[in-house]
Design an enzyme around this catalytic site. Structure first.
Site, PDB file in Angstrom:
ATOM      1  CD  GLU A 211      -3.148   0.316   2.450  1.00 19.44           C
ATOM      2  OE1 GLU A 211      -3.268   1.691   2.344  1.00 19.44           O
ATOM      3  OE2 GLU A 211      -2.959  -0.939   2.515  1.00 19.44           O
TER       4      GLU A 211
ATOM      5  CG  ASP B  11       5.784   5.977  -5.745  1.00 20.29           C
ATOM      6  OD1 ASP B  11       5.123   4.804  -6.070  1.00 20.29           O
ATOM      7  OD2 ASP B  11       5.204   7.104  -5.653  1.00 20.29           O
ATOM      8  CB  SER B  12       7.231   7.506 -11.765  1.00 19.66           C
ATOM      9  OG  SER B  12       7.127   5.737 -11.388  1.00 19.66           O
TER      10      SER B  12
ATOM     11  CG  PHE C 138       3.762   2.716 -18.146  1.00 25.22           C
ATOM     12  CD1 PHE C 138       5.247   2.538 -18.794  1.00 25.22           C
ATOM     13  CD2 PHE C 138       3.768   2.622 -17.597  1.00 25.22           C
ATOM     14  CE1 PHE C 138       6.312   2.723 -18.090  1.00 25.22           C
ATOM     15  CE2 PHE C 138       4.607   3.445 -17.071  1.00 25.22           C
ATOM     16  CZ  PHE C 138       5.520   3.248 -16.784  1.00 25.22           C
ATOM     17  N   GLY C 139       0.868   4.178 -18.792  1.00 25.22           N
ATOM     18  CA  GLY C 139       0.753   5.317 -18.070  1.00 25.22           C
ATOM     19  C   GLY C 139       0.527   6.900 -19.218  1.00 25.22           C
ATOM     20  CE1 TYR C 140      -2.332  10.806 -16.203  1.00 20.88           C
ATOM     21  CE2 TYR C 140      -0.908   9.277 -14.891  1.00 20.88           C
ATOM     22  CZ  TYR C 140      -1.785   9.868 -15.023  1.00 20.88           C
ATOM     23  OH  TYR C 140      -2.742   9.828 -13.909  1.00 20.88           O
ATOM     24  CG  ASP C 141       4.888   7.287 -21.948  1.00 22.68           C
ATOM     25  OD1 ASP C 141       5.174   8.189 -21.117  1.00 22.68           O
ATOM     26  OD2 ASP C 141       5.712   6.242 -21.601  1.00 22.68           O
TER      27      ASP C 141
ATOM     28  CG  HIS D 257      10.523  10.043 -15.211  1.00 25.25           C
ATOM     29  ND1 HIS D 257       9.953   9.713 -16.598  1.00 25.25           N
ATOM     30  CD2 HIS D 257       9.447   8.884 -14.348  1.00 25.25           C
ATOM     31  CE1 HIS D 257       9.206   9.045 -16.642  1.00 25.25           C
ATOM     32  NE2 HIS D 257       8.447   8.481 -15.497  1.00 25.25           N
TER      33      HIS D 257
HETATM   34  P1  IMP Z   1       3.736   3.959  -9.613  1.00 28.06           P
HETATM   35  O1  IMP Z   1       5.552   4.221  -9.966  1.00 28.06           O
HETATM   36  O2  IMP Z   1       3.847   2.174 -10.169  1.00 28.06           O
HETATM   37  O3  IMP Z   1       3.265   4.047  -7.852  1.00 28.06           O
HETATM   38  O4  IMP Z   1       2.546   4.153 -10.916  1.00 28.06           O
HETATM   39  C1  IMP Z   1       3.076   5.787 -11.028  1.00 28.06           C
HETATM   40  C2  IMP Z   1       1.597   6.295 -12.003  1.00 28.06           C
HETATM   41  O5  IMP Z   1       2.633   7.389 -12.484  1.00 28.06           O
HETATM   42  C3  IMP Z   1       1.773   4.994 -13.201  1.00 28.06           C
HETATM   43  O6  IMP Z   1       0.853   4.555 -12.841  1.00 28.06           O
HETATM   44  C4  IMP Z   1       1.865   5.539 -14.553  1.00 28.06           C
HETATM   45  O7  IMP Z   1       0.123   6.694 -14.534  1.00 28.06           O
HETATM   46  C5  IMP Z   1       2.731   7.482 -13.945  1.00 28.06           C
HETATM   47  N1  IMP Z   1       3.904   6.991 -14.590  1.00 28.06           N
HETATM   48  C6  IMP Z   1       5.384   6.334 -14.119  1.00 28.06           C
HETATM   49  N2  IMP Z   1       6.099   6.793 -14.762  1.00 28.06           N
HETATM   50  C7  IMP Z   1       5.486   6.973 -16.018  1.00 28.06           C
HETATM   51  C8  IMP Z   1       6.317   6.769 -17.293  1.00 28.06           C
HETATM   52  O8  IMP Z   1       7.325   6.434 -17.763  1.00 28.06           O
HETATM   53  N3  IMP Z   1       5.106   6.871 -18.477  1.00 28.06           N
HETATM   54  C9  IMP Z   1       3.568   7.510 -18.075  1.00 28.06           C
HETATM   55  N4  IMP Z   1       3.010   7.566 -17.030  1.00 28.06           N
HETATM   56  C10 IMP Z   1       4.300   7.199 -15.466  1.00 28.06           C
END
Ligand code: IMP
Length: 200
Positions: A40, A69-70, A152-155, A180
């Protein structure tokens, strides 16, 4: 050296493997290592959450664990979604990447200031308790609509400064050079070489 990534995000694992490939690190996901739990993320900073994830995995396995963590910080939203990036949509953790970036685009409708940055905080904990921490950023702006299929994510909605393509259009090789995560891991590699005494 064997190391466990404190995550089950397959795309994150692929990026870390590629960036760390020259370090002789055998990296596997926490599920592959037999850790069938989700940590968590109760911290209020990326660094705290990275620590929580790495600590849980090294404690469960006795093998060195690394956590990333990003997230995305948007200027016009006072740094949101930040540590909530993975659950930034009405569906929370269950929302898809598309739902999350669409929610973000909606929040930014009519907003002129599109400045944003990705942040990655890395925490590596060894079985003896030693810790290596580092952080990296990638600045840019949020596009008006998604572009590209990679990453992935917000890319698809993030355009890094100095480029005219979204992170999802740039391709893996470029992303793993400028992201990053890449910037944080450049520092991590230097610190790991120093830690191992192989920085000469
Ligand atoms: P966590 O670090 O696994 O808690 O998740 C971080 C969230 O930030 C991810 O689910 C994505 O939505 C976003 N994120 C983290 N790194 C990236 C990236 O490299 N590209 C796009 N979105 C990212």
């Amino acid at each position: 050296m064997k190391m466990i990534l404190a995550s089950n995000n397959a795309k994150k694992l692929r990026e870390l493997k590629a960036i760390l490939s020259d370090m002789g690190i055998e990296l596997c996901s926490q599920r592959e290592a037999g850790c069938n739990f989700e940590v968590e993320e109760t911290g209020t900073t990326f660094a705290e959450n990275a620590y929580l994830k790495a600590a849980a995995v090294v404690e469960a396995t006795g093998v060195a664990a690394i956590a990333d963590d990003s997230g995305l910080m948007v200027d016009a939203l006072n740094g949101e979604p930040g540590v909530y990036s993975a659950r930034y949509a009405p569906g929370g953790h269950d929302a898809s990447d598309k739902e999350k970036y669409e929610y973000l685009l909606k929040k930014l409708e009519g907003v002129e200031n599109r400045r944003a940055k990705f942040v990655s905080s890395i925490c590596c904990i060894f079985p003896n308790g030693d810790i290596i921490r580092c952080e990296g950023e990638c600045t840019g702006k949020i596009l008006l609509s998604p572009r590209g299929e990679g990453g992935f994510g917000y890319d698809p909605v993030f355009m890094p400064a100095g480029y005219d393509k979204s992170m999802a259009e740039l391709g893996t090789e470029v992303k793993n050079e400028i992201s990053h995560r890449a910037n944080a891991l450049k520092i991590f590699k230097k610190k790991l070489r120093e830690y191992n005494g192989t920085d000469k």
